[in-house]
Design an enzyme around this catalytic site. Structure first.
Site, short mmCIF file in Angstrom:
data_model
loop_
_atom_site.label_atom_id
_atom_site.label_comp_id
_atom_site.label_asym_id
_atom_site.label_seq_id
_atom_site.Cartn_x
_atom_site.Cartn_y
_atom_site.Cartn_z
N THR A 51 0.83 -1.20 0.00
CA THR A 51 0.00 0.00 0.00
C THR A 51 0.87 1.25 0.00
OG1 THR A 51 -1.63 -1.22 1.31
CG2 THR A 51 -1.84 1.20 1.26
N GLU A 52 0.62 2.15 -0.96
CA GLU A 52 1.33 3.43 -1.05
C GLU A 52 2.85 3.26 -1.07
OE1 GLU A 52 -0.50 5.89 -1.70
OE2 GLU A 52 -2.47 5.22 -1.03
N LEU A 53 3.32 2.13 -1.59
CA LEU A 53 4.75 1.80 -1.67
C LEU A 53 5.43 1.78 -0.30
CD1 LEU A 53 6.04 3.58 -4.92
CD2 LEU A 53 5.02 1.32 -4.65
#
Length: 445
Positions: A147-149
């Protein structure tokens, strides 16, 4: 000499938006979601972004006979909404999957922050998402993006243990030092894990600055060539898929740019388009990356303060995950489903109180007027959810209450035995008691 690589990766996610949930709804109404908003927004973005962009990519793949390639990660929350409100979008992604030129990555099913707090829940969601990608698109993901890197050494080890050898993350300046994001790296604590780092300057030139850049395919190719002039094997362009048609509307020329970019890249000959798995096979890692503290691709800080940077967010986050232990005792599909959707990172993002460098970005993505409204609405929903969890635990306690009865029965069994041991003494006393009673009777008369 081998060509350098361009790795185009797009994130696809739509949150399950909460309805206006008032204090007086707590304990009375457990439907938490704004179905109208979810359907309306998804249909709008499907028409503006997903359908036209998928058609454009398919045309480019066919036109260039497999030389143009991209990668996607699609959250489970988005897949559920596509299935419910826009099944034609799923069909268009399936057509892309059938080309063999599109790689689908694995992630957390609910686009959650579980990797920060619960290894067990993190693994559960990753495996659930992997199964969903296999079910809907007929491919098994072998590369991972969180998630979101979001990434750290610890998370990297957990991801590798789940069977992934390639992971995407942010080329954050504070962890890179002198290093360039334009190489393949390996995790310091798990050297078998290959890392692809986002070139945030070139990625943001498209996703955030496109309208003011007057970009053409040739101009962008020149920028990419300049980025690897002093060395580099790959340009990682990672961005939200909603960039195309939603964040940057069609009038900016964003679709025209994406139509001409493959032509410009392939005509120049410096780069080839490769998927993440192809990149790590093609290019060897040049060094290890040490990330002791968690990073992400959000905001100037490139950390997790966009979701957990203030007391509101932390309070909501902690109260939610406090329910995990109790939920693990409950086999209730509806509760687990709600628990998953309440974990979506968007809910915590709406509570962000950054009003300076990144305030405009948060305002754009926030359906609430203030972070405090987002917090109050979320906590009202969470309060009702906790009541439901506690009610189920009470039912379990009631069902298992008989477990205490055998202990009482054991005491009851032992008691007669004790009486039997004292029987001779009591038996001698009983006749005397009867004689006393016989003597007393005449006095009553």
């Amino acid at each position: 000499m081998a060509k350098k690589s361009i790795c185009l990766y797009f994130q696809v996610h739509q949150p399950t938006r909460l309805r206006l949930y008032r204090f007086f709804d707590i304990g009375k109404d457990s439907h938490y979601y704004d179905d109208f908003a979810n359907r309306t927004i998804l249909r709008r973005i499907a028409q503006k972004c997903y359908l036209p962009m998928n058609a454009l990519l398919l045309d480019q793949i066919n036109k260039h006979k497999g030389e143009f390639k991209v990668a996607f990660s699609i959250s489970g929350s988005a897949i559920e909404q596509f299935d419910r409100y826009a099944p034609e979008v799923l069909d268009s992604f399936r057509r892309l999957a059938e080309t063999g030129c599109v790689e689908f990555l694995c992630e957390t099913y609910y686009h959650s922050l579980a990797s920060l707090v619960s290894p067990a829940e993190f693994k559960h969601q990753v495996m659930k998402h992997k199964a969903a990608i296999e079910q809907y698109f007929g491919v098994t993901p072998v590369a991972f993006r969180n998630t979101e890197l979001i990434y750290s050494n610890t998370i990297g080890e957990e991801v590798y243990d789940m069977g992934f050898s390639t992971m995407l993350t942010e080329g954050a300046r504070h962890i890179m030092g002198w290093k360039s994001p334009n190489f393949v790296y390996k995790d310091e604590t798990q050297p078998k894990l290959r890392l692809l780092l986002r070139n945030y300057t070139l990625s943001d030139d498209i996703s955030f600055r496109f309208a003011g850049n007057d970009l053409s395919g040739e101009k962008f190719v020149d920028w990419m060539k300049a980025a690897v002039n002093d060395g580099g094997d790959v340009i990682n362009l990672f961005m939200d898929y909603e960039t195309f048609g939603e964040h940057q509307n069609a009038q900016t020329g964003i679709f025209d740019f994406m139509s001409f970019l493959p032509d410009a890249v392939l005509a120049d000959g410096t780069f080839a388009f490769n998927t993440p798995t192809e990149v790590v096979k093609k290019h060897k890692p040049v060094a290890e990356i040490d990330v002791p503290e968690t990073i992400s691709w959000a905001d100037e800080e490139r950390d997790v303060t966009a979701w957990l940077g203030n007391e509101l967010q932390q309070d909501a986050f902690n109260k939610l995950y406090e329910q995990y232990e109790k939920l693990s005792l409950i086999n209730d599909v509806a509760l687990w489903n709600d628990f998953g959707h309440l974990q979506e990172s968007d809910h915590f993002y709406y509570m962000c109180t950054k009003f300076f460098s990144d305030g405009e970005v948060h305002k754009y993505f926030n359906p609430y007027d203030t972070p405090y409204e987002a917090f109050i609405n979320y906590m009202n929903v969470l309060s009702d959810f906790i009541i439901r969890v506690n009610d189920e635990i009470s039912v379990l306690d009631a069902n298992f209450a008989p477990r205490t009865e055998p202990k009482a029965e054991k005491k009851a069994v032992k008691a007669p035995a004790k009486k039997a041991a004292k029987a001779p003494a009591k038996a001698a006393a009983k006749p005397a008691a009867k004689k006393t009673a016989t003597k007393a009777a005449p006095k009553k008369k």
